[in-house]
Design a protein around this motif. Structure first.
Motif, PDB file in Angstrom:
ATOM      1  N   ARG A   1       0.841  -1.199   0.000  1.00  0.00           N
ATOM      2  CA  ARG A   1       0.000   0.000   0.000  1.00  0.00           C
ATOM      3  C   ARG A   1       0.880   1.254   0.000  1.00  0.00           C
ATOM      4  NH1 ARG A   1      -4.356  -2.488   4.274  1.00  0.00           N
ATOM      5  NH2 ARG A   1      -5.035  -4.130   2.826  1.00  0.00           N
TER       6      ARG A   1
ATOM      7  N   GLY B   1       1.417   2.854  -5.295  1.00  0.00           N
ATOM      8  CA  GLY B   1       0.794   2.999  -6.606  1.00  0.00           C
ATOM      9  C   GLY B   1       0.124   1.750  -7.139  1.00  0.00           C
TER      10      GLY B   1
ATOM     11  N   GLY C   1      -2.771   0.206  -6.095  1.00  0.00           N
ATOM     12  CA  GLY C   1      -4.207   0.414  -6.268  1.00  0.00           C
ATOM     13  C   GLY C   1      -4.508   1.292  -7.467  1.00  0.00           C
ATOM     14  N   ARG C   2      -3.752   2.373  -7.636  1.00  0.00           N
ATOM     15  CA  ARG C   2      -3.940   3.280  -8.770  1.00  0.00           C
ATOM     16  C   ARG C   2      -3.707   2.553 -10.090  1.00  0.00           C
ATOM     17  NH1 ARG C   2      -4.340   8.319 -10.235  1.00  0.00           N
ATOM     18  NH2 ARG C   2      -4.258   9.126  -8.124  1.00  0.00           N
TER      19      ARG C   2
ATOM     20  N   ALA D   1      -8.620   7.139   1.664  1.00  0.00           N
ATOM     21  CA  ALA D   1      -7.631   6.998   0.593  1.00  0.00           C
ATOM     22  C   ALA D   1      -8.267   6.369  -0.644  1.00  0.00           C
ATOM     23  CB  ALA D   1      -6.448   6.162   1.069  1.00  0.00           C
ATOM     24  N   SER D   2      -9.135   5.390  -0.456  1.00  0.00           N
ATOM     25  CA  SER D   2      -9.790   4.744  -1.590  1.00  0.00           C
ATOM     26  C   SER D   2     -10.726   5.715  -2.292  1.00  0.00           C
ATOM     27  CB  SER D   2     -10.546   3.499  -1.124  1.00  0.00           C
ATOM     28  OG  SER D   2     -11.101   2.816  -2.223  1.00  0.00           O
TER      29      SER D   2
ATOM     30  N   LEU E   1      -8.569   8.069  -4.243  1.00  0.00           N
ATOM     31  CA  LEU E   1      -8.046   7.399  -5.437  1.00  0.00           C
ATOM     32  C   LEU E   1      -9.100   7.379  -6.539  1.00  0.00           C
ATOM     33  CD1 LEU E   1      -6.155   5.604  -7.106  1.00  0.00           C
ATOM     34  CD2 LEU E   1      -7.074   3.639  -5.837  1.00  0.00           C
ATOM     35  N   HIS E   2     -10.293   6.939  -6.209  1.00  0.00           N
ATOM     36  CA  HIS E   2     -11.361   6.894  -7.205  1.00  0.00           C
ATOM     37  C   HIS E   2     -11.629   8.291  -7.767  1.00  0.00           C
ATOM     38  CE1 HIS E   2     -12.041   2.849  -5.686  1.00  0.00           C
ATOM     39  NE2 HIS E   2     -12.842   2.637  -6.721  1.00  0.00           N
TER      40      HIS E   2
ATOM     41  N   SER F   1      -9.622  10.793  -7.974  1.00  0.00           N
ATOM     42  CA  SER F   1      -8.503  11.256  -8.808  1.00  0.00           C
ATOM     43  C   SER F   1      -8.529  10.647 -10.206  1.00  0.00           C
ATOM     44  CB  SER F   1      -7.170  10.950  -8.124  1.00  0.00           C
ATOM     45  OG  SER F   1      -6.846   9.573  -8.219  1.00  0.00           O
TER      46      SER F   1
END
Length: 185
Positions: A94, A97, A99-100, A130-131, A134-135, A137
């Protein structure tokens, strides 16, 4: 440490099941309470693949770092242009990058298939902020929140729904969409 992405295969299922099992037993990214067996996970993998949808694995330095897959959003024919993305990242990976990279690859694959929507259902956890970020972004917008719909670890959990619309102008579909007759387990 740039993650390497590839299509998952049956050899990855033990690592996938182990990561998911840890999340079932100690996390809130899933509302399951009993880890699925390796056979159950193999059945889920096969169901996703029957729909022609991606199931990806991320590696860092040759080691399993996480996985992601797309599954049909809902089983009714009118939903055949939307998928739900699921992403799980090893704790040690984690913030690197993974997950991205996985989510961006799922979006690219869904777009290439002529699909219109990718949905994220993000449950409360220490990493939900954070999730959600991320979504956001990657172009997702918040579509709503199911409040206190899951009871796990002696507390109520919300689910934040995020949606990426890959054809926001409302153009007609460019292809037939998913064949939803195969069903998921």
């Amino acid at each position: 440490m740039t993650p390497l992405l590839r299509d998952a295969d049956e050899r990855d299922l033990a690592a996938v099941a182990a990561l998911y099992g840890r999340e079932v037993e100690g996390g809130t990214a899933t509302f399951e309470t009993t880890p699925p067996t390796l056979d159950e996970m193999a059945g889920r993998f096969a169901a996703v693949r029957r729909h022609g949808l991606p199931w990806l694995v991320a590696e860092i330095d040759g080691r399993f770092a996480g996985y992601a897959y797309a599954s049909p959003f809902r089983p009714r024919p009118a939903y055949r242009y939307g998928v739900e993305g699921s992403i799980y990242v090893e704790e040690a990976a984690r913030g690197h990058g993974v997950g991205r990279a996985l989510l961006a690859a799922l979006i690219a694959r869904a777009r290439a298939m002529g699909l219109r929507h990718v949905i994220g259902a993000i449950s409360d956890s220490d990493t939900s902020a954070a999730s959600i970020a991320l979504h956001r972004s990657l172009g997702f917008r918040q579509a709503g929140v199911y409040r206190q719909v899951g009871w796990k670890f002696e507390r109520w959990l919300d689910v934040t729904l995020m949606q990426l619309d890959m054809a926001p102008d409302g153009d007609p579909p460019s292809g037939p969409g998913l064949d939803l007759t195969g069903g998921l387990t």
